[in-house]
Motif scaffolding. Structure first.
Motif: not given
Length: 384
Positions: A270, A327, A330-331, A334, A369
Motif C-alpha cells: 500500500i 482494510e 483492500q486486502k 491485494q 503485517e
C-alpha cells in the motif's frame, strides 16, 4: 523451406508483446543495477551489422512464406501448420511463430531492437540497421529501442535527428527514479541531469520517449524523494509515456545485500501505491501531457492510466477510492491481484466461488503485517 534463424534476446517491454524482436546488441553494457538480475552472468557485446541485416532478411523470408498462404485476409491454417511442423529446429519454429504473430496479432506494426541498451551502438551503425529494416520490412509502422539515460545524454541532437530520419520512432528508457539519491542507491549509473538532458534531446529530435518509474525502489527512507524528484523530471522532459513498474525486491538480487546491511527497508504494498499517488500529485499538467501507463501485472491498480494534462484528477480520485475501502476489502483485492487477477476490485465477484472463499479466508486469517507482506511477495516475486 530454408531454416534461417534470427536471434532473439530475453526481454522486451510489454507494449512490444506482438512486435518482431531484432537482437542488435547482446546483454547490458552497464549491468550493475542492484535490482536487475537479468544479465548478471553475461558479458555485453555488439553484433556485426552484417549479421543483424541477415536476421532482417530471415524475417522478411518468413513473412513472404506465410503471406503465400493468405487469401483475401484469411490464412490457410492447414498449410501453415504443415510448413511449421516441417521445420526441424525449435529455434526455426520460434522464429516462424513470431513472424506469424506479428502478421496476425500485431498487425505488422512494430519491431523492437534488443537488448538492454541498443542506443550505445555507433549512430552510423544503428542508422544502417534502422534503414535496412525500413527497406526489407516496409510495412513496419514503428521501430523502437531501449536506451539508458546516460547514453541518451551523450548522443548529440544531430545524431538523434539522423536516427529519426532513418526511421527510429520510439525509445524506451528505464529512468526508474528521478532522484539522484535513489539512483546512487540502486547503482543505476545515471543522474537526474542525464535523464533531463537525454530526454529533452530525444523529444526535440521528434522521437517518442517512453520512460519507466519504479515506485518503491528508494525504500521507506527515500519514498517522498523518489516520488517528488521523479515528478520533477517528468515536468522537465514531458515524456510521451510514463510506465509504472512497482518495485519488488527480488529474491537473489543485490538489493538483498542493502536490506541485510540495514541500508534499505522495503515498503509495504500500500505504501508503494501511496508513492505513486504522491508522484502524480506533483506532476504539473501544464508542463506534461504524455500518458501514464500501468501496463504490467506488477502494479496493484492497473487502472491508474490516463493523460497527464487531462486525467490526473481522475487518477488521484481512483487511487483514493481504493484507499477508502475497508482494510479487509483492500486486502482481498491485494491478494487477488497478486495472484494474477487482471481487473480492479469492483469485479472480484467474477472469481470462482471457491477462489473467493480461499482469498477471503487468507485475508481474514493472516493478521501479522510481516506475514501478510511476505505472502504478497511470494506471488509478486515471480512476475519480474
Amino acid at each position: 523451406m530454408e531454416q534461417g534463424v534470427f536471434k532473439v534476446g530475453p526481454i522486451r517491454p510489454p507494449s512490444e508483446a506482438n512486435s518482431l524482436l531484432l537482437r542488435v546488441t547482446e546483454n547490458c553494457p552497464w549491468n550493475k543495477c542492484k535490482f536487475c538480475m537479468l544479465y548478471k552472468k553475461s558479458d555485453f557485446h555488439t553484433r556485426p551489422v552484417a549479421d543483424v541485416k541477415k536476421d532482417i532478411d530471415y524475417m522478411a523470408e518468413y513473412r513472404d512464406r506465410i503471406l503465400a498462404h493468405e487469401r483475401n485476409g484469411d490464412y490457410d491454417m492447414e498449410a501453415i501448420q504443415r510448413e511449421y511442423q516441417s521445420l526441424t529446429s525449435d529455434e526455426a519454429k520460434m522464429c516462424y511463430q513470431m513472424v506469424f504473430t506479428w502478421l496476425t496479432e500485431g498487425d505488422k506494426q512494430a519491431i523492437f531492437l534488443q537488448d538492454a541498451n541498443t542506443m550505445v551502438l555507433r549512430p552510423d551503425w544503428l542508422i544502417e540497421i534502422v534503414s535496412y529494416v525500413r527497406e526489407r520490412l516496409p510495412e513496419i509502422q514503428r521501430i523502437t529501442s531501449y536506451g539508458r539515460a546516460n547514453t541518451l545524454a551523450r548522443i548529440s541532437l544531430e545524431d538523434f535527428k539522423r536516427l529519426r530520419a532513418a526511421g527510429l520512432d520510439r525509445i524506451h528508457s528505464g529512468y526508474e527514479s528521478g532522484s539522484d539519491k535513489v539512483l546512487e542507491l540502486i547503482s543505476k549509473g545515471a543522474t537526474q541531469e542525464d535523464e533531463i538532458i537525454g530526454g529533452k534531446k530525444v523529444k526535440e529530435a521528434g522521437i517518442e520517449l517512453s520512460i519507466y518509474f519504479m515506485p518503491g525502489v528508494g525504500g521507506k527512507a527515500l519514498s517522498d524523494e523518489n516520488a517528488i524528484e521523479t515528478a520533477k523530471v517528468i515536468n522537465e522532459v514531458n515524456p510521451d509515456f510514463v510506465r509504472l513498474r512497482t518495485f519488488i525486491l527480488r529474491t537473489g538480487s543485490l538489493m538483498e545485500e542493502l536490506r541485510d546491511a540495514g541500508l534499505y527497508q522495503e515498503q509495504r504494498d500500500i505504501e508503494k501505491l501511496l508513492e505513486i499517488r504522491k508522484m502524480l500529485a506533483n506532476v504539473d499538467p501544464k508542463k506534461a501531457n504524455g500518458k501514464i501507463a500501468s501496463d504490467h501485472i506488477i502494479n496493484l491498480l492497473q487502472g491508474v492510466e490516463g493523460n497527464m494534462d487531462k486525467d490526473l484528477p481522475w487518477m488521484l480520485e481512483y487511487i483514493d477510492s481504493y484507499l477508502a475501502l475497508p482494510e479487509f476489502e483492500q486486502k482481498k483485492y491485494q491478494l487477488a491481484r497478486r495472484m494474477g487477477f487482471p481487473l480492479d476490485w469492483k469485479y472480484l465477484y467474477r472469481l470462482q466461488p471457491a477462489e473467493q472463499t480461499r482469498i477471503e479466508d487468507m485475508a481474514k486469517n493472516i493478521v501479522d503485517e510481516r506475514e501478510w507482506e511476505a505472502l504478497l511477495h511470494r506471488f509478486t516475486d515471480r512476475y519480474i
